[in-house]
Design a protein around this motif. Structure first.
Motif, mmCIF file in Angstrom:
data_model
loop_
_atom_site.group_PDB
_atom_site.id
_atom_site.type_symbol
_atom_site.label_atom_id
_atom_site.label_comp_id
_atom_site.label_asym_id
_atom_site.label_seq_id
_atom_site.Cartn_x
_atom_site.Cartn_y
_atom_site.Cartn_z
ATOM 1 N N ASP A 189 47.788 76.984 45.305
ATOM 2 C CA ASP A 189 49.269 76.823 45.248
ATOM 3 C C ASP A 189 49.702 75.396 45.851
ATOM 4 O O ASP A 189 50.720 75.007 45.642
ATOM 5 C CB ASP A 189 50.119 77.927 45.916
ATOM 6 C CG ASP A 189 49.362 78.353 47.425
ATOM 7 O OD1 ASP A 189 48.182 78.125 47.777
ATOM 8 O OD2 ASP A 189 50.256 78.358 48.160
ATOM 9 N N GLU A 193 52.020 72.560 43.991
ATOM 10 C CA GLU A 193 53.172 71.826 44.532
ATOM 11 C C GLU A 193 52.647 70.374 44.607
ATOM 12 O O GLU A 193 53.777 69.573 44.357
ATOM 13 C CB GLU A 193 53.358 72.471 45.955
ATOM 14 C CG GLU A 193 53.820 73.707 45.910
ATOM 15 C CD GLU A 193 55.164 73.866 45.412
ATOM 16 O OE1 GLU A 193 55.929 72.887 45.221
ATOM 17 O OE2 GLU A 193 55.475 75.140 44.826
ATOM 18 N N VAL A 196 53.111 68.953 41.080
ATOM 19 C CA VAL A 196 54.711 69.039 40.647
ATOM 20 C C VAL A 196 55.451 67.677 41.089
ATOM 21 O O VAL A 196 56.001 67.279 40.538
ATOM 22 C CB VAL A 196 55.376 70.244 40.998
ATOM 23 C CG1 VAL A 196 56.809 70.284 41.036
ATOM 24 C CG2 VAL A 196 54.788 71.497 40.301
ATOM 25 N N GLU A 197 55.157 67.572 42.315
ATOM 26 C CA GLU A 197 55.683 66.035 42.782
ATOM 27 C C GLU A 197 55.009 64.862 42.116
ATOM 28 O O GLU A 197 55.826 63.894 41.701
ATOM 29 C CB GLU A 197 55.432 66.059 44.393
ATOM 30 C CG GLU A 197 56.036 64.849 45.073
ATOM 31 C CD GLU A 197 56.119 65.100 46.535
ATOM 32 O OE1 GLU A 197 56.058 63.980 47.236
ATOM 33 O OE2 GLU A 197 55.919 66.129 46.934
ATOM 34 N N ARG A 227 55.458 78.628 38.608
ATOM 35 C CA ARG A 227 55.876 77.441 39.538
ATOM 36 C C ARG A 227 55.677 76.176 38.514
ATOM 37 O O ARG A 227 56.476 75.386 38.176
ATOM 38 C CB ARG A 227 55.037 77.177 40.859
ATOM 39 C CG ARG A 227 55.590 76.053 41.384
ATOM 40 C CD ARG A 227 56.926 76.023 42.081
ATOM 41 N NE ARG A 227 57.277 74.807 42.623
ATOM 42 C CZ ARG A 227 57.972 73.948 42.202
ATOM 43 N NH1 ARG A 227 58.345 74.075 40.835
ATOM 44 N NH2 ARG A 227 58.491 72.809 42.634
ATOM 45 N N GLY A 307 51.155 71.148 53.143
ATOM 46 C CA GLY A 307 51.273 70.490 51.909
ATOM 47 C C GLY A 307 51.788 69.226 51.754
ATOM 48 O O GLY A 307 51.217 68.405 50.971
ATOM 49 N N THR A 311 49.397 66.365 49.824
ATOM 50 C CA THR A 311 50.241 65.601 48.845
ATOM 51 C C THR A 311 50.024 64.172 48.997
ATOM 52 O O THR A 311 49.540 63.449 47.983
ATOM 53 C CB THR A 311 51.656 66.084 48.516
ATOM 54 O OG1 THR A 311 51.912 67.398 48.301
ATOM 55 C CG2 THR A 311 52.346 65.010 47.551
#
Length: 361
Positions: A189, A193, A196-197, A227, A307, A311
């Motif tokens: 997950d 995320e 997605v960014e 998601r 997270g 990222t």
């Protein structure tokens, strides 16, 4: 000894049994698959268990039971090298109930204190190996620390990474992926995320999620899919499921970046498999990752379950020009070859066997 896939095996030539009782692929199964062939170049060792590939020297249950009460040639006893609780329990039965000439060795990778039952089993072992200093710190007895290695012949860089990626048939020029059983513990997950960014800023990249998904973890998998759909990235974040064992090395070397976001890991071979394949990594500081990844040289390390930090680390790797990322890839490969080859691990484990054979009865 006969080659893998041959006829009956005379147990008199088998000095070590490496049981592998789990049917599903796991990190422990991967360890047996990689180690036993390397060890077998120097000692008489066979794996015992289901669904192992023909590349692994094996013995059938029938051949095992026919010779189990006889000592191996030139040895006072045979070594039973367990890596799971059920294998320890079975070994205790062989030695203490059936009175077979065996001595018991257990390899512990746990990054936490064992439960009471497991501690009782470990206390009955004749010797113990820990796969990291952290794992050794949770044991109530002395152990030999031997870090895992990987087969650097199997896990190697692609001659042409771009061509290897094109061969997958997936879109884009670069691949980025996460490996492991799909569940909260493994942190897919967090990876989704991050993608997605970041993917909207990197149109030439495609993300893959590779690993077994079980019915128990279906809600987690469904959450990942929701998601991805909500972000409109179904064509760029692909959940590929479990892949054949023989194809895993191909996946590692076709990617430009591998991500290891696990919240908890017993040891974790993925950083080594990726780096051996010339693939830089972004890894959480779980399991043995802090001892495997050279932060800033072979990849980046981030706090567990963070997270934004994950990222940011992935963004550094994706934003690099290819020559800089290739230099990091070369450093990653060199680091594993020099420090974490499967041959080095096999030699150190074989040395523990020799100590057990020299020990007083």
């Amino acid at each position: 000894m006969q080659e893998p896939g041959g006829g009956p095996v005379d147990l008199a030539s088998v000095e070590v049994i490496a049981p592998s009782f789990k049917r599903r692929f796991s990190g422990v199964v991967a360890t047996v698959i990689a180690l036993v062939p390397a060890q077998a170049r120097h000692i008489g060792i066979r794996a015992l268990g289901p669904r192992l590939p023909d590349t692994v020297p094996q013995i059938s249950w029938g051949d095992f039971w026919r010779g189990a009460w006889h000592r191996p040639d030139g040895r006072r006893w045979r070594i039973w090298h367990a890596r799971r609780d059920i294998e320890m329990l079975f070994g205790i039965m062989l030695r203490d109930v059936l009175r077979q000439p065996v001595r018991l060795l257990f390899t512990s990778a746990a990054q936490k204190r064992h439960g009471r039952f497991l501690r009782v089993l470990i206390a009955r072992m004749d010797a113990v190996i820990a796969t990291s200093p952290q794992a050794a710190s949770y044991l109530d007895r002395a152990s030999t620390i031997i870090m895992h290695g990987v087969d650097t012949q199997r896990f190697h860089p692609a001659p042409d990474r771009a061509a290897a990626w094109r061969a997958t048939g997936l879109p884009g020029r670069h691949g980025i992926g996460v490996f492991g059983r799909v569940r909260h513990q493994k942190g897919q997950d967090l990876f989704v995320e991050a993608m997605v960014e970041l993917l909207p800023r990197h149109p030439d990249w495609t993300a893959v999620v590779i690993g077994l998904s079980t019915p128990t973890e279906q809600p987690f998998l469904d959450g990942l899919k929701r998601r991805i759909a909500a972000a409109g990235l179904e064509s760029r974040i692909l959940i590929l499921g479990e892949q054949p064992i023989k194809r895993m090395a191909d996946w590692f070397r076709c990617l430009s970046v591998a991500v290891i976001p696990a919240r908890f890991e017993g040891y974790g071979l993925v950083p080594l498999e990726a780096m051996a394949s010339g693939t830089p990594v972004a890894a959480a500081r779980s399991g043995a990752a802090p001892d495997l990844v050279k932060d800033g040289e072979t990849g980046y390390l981030v706090p567990v379950d963070d997270g934004p930090a994950l990222t940011a680390a992935i963004a550094k790797l994706m934003d690099m020009d290819e020559s800089t990322r290739d230099a990091m890839a070369e450093a990653a490969r060199r680091h594993v070859v020099e420090e974490f080859s499967i041959e080095r691990e096999a030699a150190r484990i074989n040395a523990v066997y020799e100590e057990m054979w020299r020990a007083r009865p």
